[in-house]
Write a protein that holds these residues in place. Sequence first.
Motif, PDB file in Angstrom:
ATOM      1  N   HIS A  24       0.486  -1.124   0.008  1.00 12.28           N
ATOM      2  CA  HIS A  24      -0.087   0.145   0.118  1.00 12.28           C
ATOM      3  C   HIS A  24       0.681   1.125  -0.317  1.00 12.28           C
ATOM      4  O   HIS A  24       0.761   2.704  -0.596  1.00 12.28           O
ATOM      5  CB  HIS A  24      -0.332   0.416   1.113  1.00 12.28           C
ATOM      6  CG  HIS A  24      -1.905   1.002   1.093  1.00 12.28           C
ATOM      7  ND1 HIS A  24      -2.755   1.168   0.907  1.00 12.28           N
ATOM      8  CD2 HIS A  24      -1.815   1.904   1.942  1.00 12.28           C
ATOM      9  CE1 HIS A  24      -3.799   2.279   0.807  1.00 12.28           C
ATOM     10  NE2 HIS A  24      -3.078   2.882   1.883  1.00 12.28           N
ATOM     11  N   GLN A  28       0.994   4.798  -2.141  1.00  8.48           N
ATOM     12  CA  GLN A  28       1.000   6.277  -1.347  1.00  8.48           C
ATOM     13  C   GLN A  28       2.225   7.655  -2.030  1.00  8.48           C
ATOM     14  O   GLN A  28       1.587   9.104  -2.017  1.00  8.48           O
ATOM     15  CB  GLN A  28       1.048   6.257  -0.383  1.00  8.48           C
ATOM     16  CG  GLN A  28       0.077   5.887   0.597  1.00  8.48           C
ATOM     17  CD  GLN A  28       0.056   6.081   2.645  1.00  8.48           C
ATOM     18  OE1 GLN A  28       0.391   5.335   2.963  1.00  8.48           O
ATOM     19  NE2 GLN A  28      -0.252   7.053   3.041  1.00  8.48           N
ATOM     20  N   ARG A 183      -2.898  12.635   5.367  1.00  9.91           N
ATOM     21  CA  ARG A 183      -5.052  12.417   5.719  1.00  9.91           C
ATOM     22  C   ARG A 183      -4.152  10.378   6.904  1.00  9.91           C
ATOM     23  O   ARG A 183      -2.741  10.469   7.590  1.00  9.91           O
ATOM     24  CB  ARG A 183      -3.797  10.905   4.649  1.00  9.91           C
ATOM     25  CG  ARG A 183      -4.066  10.541   3.428  1.00  9.91           C
ATOM     26  CD  ARG A 183      -5.386  10.699   2.126  1.00  9.91           C
ATOM     27  NE  ARG A 183      -4.520  11.310   1.113  1.00  9.91           N
ATOM     28  CZ  ARG A 183      -5.157  12.226  -0.309  1.00  9.91           C
ATOM     29  NH1 ARG A 183      -5.836  13.028   1.256  1.00  9.91           N
ATOM     30  NH2 ARG A 183      -5.120  12.354  -1.153  1.00  9.91           N
ATOM     31  N   ARG A 185      -5.559   6.906   7.992  1.00 10.26           N
ATOM     32  CA  ARG A 185      -6.122   5.148   6.991  1.00 10.26           C
ATOM     33  C   ARG A 185      -5.674   4.246   8.256  1.00 10.26           C
ATOM     34  O   ARG A 185      -4.789   4.689   8.597  1.00 10.26           O
ATOM     35  CB  ARG A 185      -5.862   5.427   5.818  1.00 10.26           C
ATOM     36  CG  ARG A 185      -3.911   5.544   5.027  1.00 10.26           C
ATOM     37  CD  ARG A 185      -3.884   4.380   3.861  1.00 10.26           C
ATOM     38  NE  ARG A 185      -4.773   5.064   3.446  1.00 10.26           N
ATOM     39  CZ  ARG A 185      -4.204   5.808   2.501  1.00 10.26           C
ATOM     40  NH1 ARG A 185      -3.199   6.878   2.320  1.00 10.26           N
ATOM     41  NH2 ARG A 185      -5.376   6.513   1.520  1.00 10.26           N
ATOM     42  N   TRP A 186      -6.596   3.624   8.064  1.00  5.42           N
ATOM     43  CA  TRP A 186      -5.930   1.982   8.948  1.00  5.42           C
ATOM     44  C   TRP A 186      -5.388   1.127   7.749  1.00  5.42           C
ATOM     45  O   TRP A 186      -6.335   0.843   6.889  1.00  5.42           O
ATOM     46  CB  TRP A 186      -7.659   1.755  10.061  1.00  5.42           C
ATOM     47  CG  TRP A 186      -7.583   0.888   9.970  1.00  5.42           C
ATOM     48  CD1 TRP A 186      -6.895  -0.962  10.102  1.00  5.42           C
ATOM     49  CD2 TRP A 186      -7.258   0.619  11.879  1.00  5.42           C
ATOM     50  NE1 TRP A 186      -7.037  -1.217  11.254  1.00  5.42           N
ATOM     51  CE2 TRP A 186      -6.897  -0.682  12.121  1.00  5.42           C
ATOM     52  CE3 TRP A 186      -7.763   1.806  13.089  1.00  5.42           C
ATOM     53  CZ2 TRP A 186      -7.330  -0.646  13.845  1.00  5.42           C
ATOM     54  CZ3 TRP A 186      -7.862   1.665  13.888  1.00  5.42           C
ATOM     55  CH2 TRP A 186      -7.418  -0.150  14.494  1.00  5.42           C
ATOM     56  N   ARG A 187      -4.676   0.509   8.253  1.00  5.56           N
ATOM     57  CA  ARG A 187      -3.535  -0.296   7.209  1.00  5.56           C
ATOM     58  C   ARG A 187      -2.951  -1.369   7.973  1.00  5.56           C
ATOM     59  O   ARG A 187      -1.737  -0.870   8.280  1.00  5.56           O
ATOM     60  CB  ARG A 187      -2.866   0.801   6.249  1.00  5.56           C
ATOM     61  CG  ARG A 187      -2.545   0.226   5.477  1.00  5.56           C
ATOM     62  CD  ARG A 187      -3.410  -0.537   4.159  1.00  5.56           C
ATOM     63  NE  ARG A 187      -2.732  -1.579   3.016  1.00  5.56           N
ATOM     64  CZ  ARG A 187      -3.674  -2.975   2.562  1.00  5.56           C
ATOM     65  NH1 ARG A 187      -4.325  -1.895   2.136  1.00  5.56           N
ATOM     66  NH2 ARG A 187      -3.103  -3.142   1.925  1.00  5.56           N
ATOM     67  N   PRO A 190      -3.256   2.034  12.495  1.00  2.80           N
ATOM     68  CA  PRO A 190      -3.511   3.019  12.254  1.00  2.80           C
ATOM     69  C   PRO A 190      -2.390   4.150  11.890  1.00  2.80           C
ATOM     70  O   PRO A 190      -1.319   3.959  12.509  1.00  2.80           O
ATOM     71  CB  PRO A 190      -4.335   4.174  13.480  1.00  2.80           C
ATOM     72  CG  PRO A 190      -4.656   2.852  14.167  1.00  2.80           C
ATOM     73  CD  PRO A 190      -3.575   1.484  13.959  1.00  2.80           C
ATOM     74  N   TYR A 192      -1.231   7.733   9.763  1.00  2.00           N
ATOM     75  CA  TYR A 192      -0.972   9.088   9.205  1.00  2.00           C
ATOM     76  C   TYR A 192      -0.493   9.255   7.701  1.00  2.00           C
ATOM     77  O   TYR A 192       1.361   8.948   8.907  1.00  2.00           O
ATOM     78  CB  TYR A 192      -0.526  10.315  10.109  1.00  2.00           C
ATOM     79  CG  TYR A 192      -1.875   9.941  11.512  1.00  2.00           C
ATOM     80  CD1 TYR A 192      -3.028  10.411  11.375  1.00  2.00           C
ATOM     81  CD2 TYR A 192      -1.031  10.010  12.685  1.00  2.00           C
ATOM     82  CE1 TYR A 192      -3.517  11.031  12.689  1.00  2.00           C
ATOM     83  CE2 TYR A 192      -2.016  10.203  13.779  1.00  2.00           C
ATOM     84  CZ  TYR A 192      -3.290  10.847  13.535  1.00  2.00           C
ATOM     85  OH  TYR A 192      -4.362  10.973  14.580  1.00  2.00           O
ATOM     86  N   THR A 193       0.135   9.819   7.159  1.00  2.00           N
ATOM     87  CA  THR A 193       0.160  10.754   5.976  1.00  2.00           C
ATOM     88  C   THR A 193       0.420  12.060   5.956  1.00  2.00           C
ATOM     89  O   THR A 193      -0.554  13.076   6.135  1.00  2.00           O
ATOM     90  CB  THR A 193      -0.831   9.992   4.499  1.00  2.00           C
ATOM     91  OG1 THR A 193      -0.048   8.758   4.682  1.00  2.00           O
ATOM     92  CG2 THR A 193       0.770  10.555   3.410  1.00  2.00           C
TER      93      THR A 193
END
Length: 200
Positions: A24, A28, A183, A185-187, A190, A192-193
């Motif tokens: 993923h 990004q 951003r 997101r939960w990946r 959890p 941040y970007t």
Amino acid sequence: MTALDHAIDYDSAAYARANRLDPHHLRQVTEAFPDLAGMHLLEVGCGRGHLLRLMQDAGAKASGVDLNPQAIAQGEANDMAVASATHLPFPDAHFDGLVSVHAIEHLPELDTALAEMVRVVRPGGRLLLIYPAEPIQGIWAVPTAVILHRNPFKARQVHCHKLTPKRLRVRLADLPVTVRYERFRWRGWPQYTSVLDRRA
Ligand SMILES: C[S@@+](CC[C@H](N)C(=O)[O-])C[C@H]1O[C@@H](n2cnc3c(N)ncnc32)[C@H](O)[C@@H]1O
């Protein structure tokens, strides 16, 4: 490198082996850098270089640095070197962009490292920073603390910052960058970007 760089000893073959690709993260990267092919990029805290290799395969002229010499020795990409985020061995404005994934929360001298990361990116370039969203500081670093020190209670020394986009913005306030987007997101866990544009 400084004494603080070694508050946690990252020289570990086991820690290097535990490093895995999250595919993923390439999505990004391509979102932050749509014209990846031909770009001159630096990845800071590249681990064994899984993401670095994918960026190179996509045509980027990408280099990676990591503090763990064992990760560099087991490196799976080209152009990898041992170096600290606090002393990047590159001239000013050397890169079109910089990527750092799950590394800035490990840096005791975070303000110095952020200044270094901004320094090596040319004005008009971009920085992609990905970091954990921790409800409790260090909670996602317990496995790493066990691998590196056989001591889960060192997790807060591994993740020595509990970052959020807002907290990061405060640290970036005096640097020549503008936040492009942020951003959550939960990946797996959890995270941040923050994507930053380098100003002149
Ligand atoms: C959680 S791992 C992330 C590795 C890789 N970016 C990934 O997402 O799989 C954190 C990495 O930061 C590196 N690191 C820790 N302190 C560093 C420093 N001062 N400079 C450069 N790398 C550092 C560690 O050796 C480790 O490889």
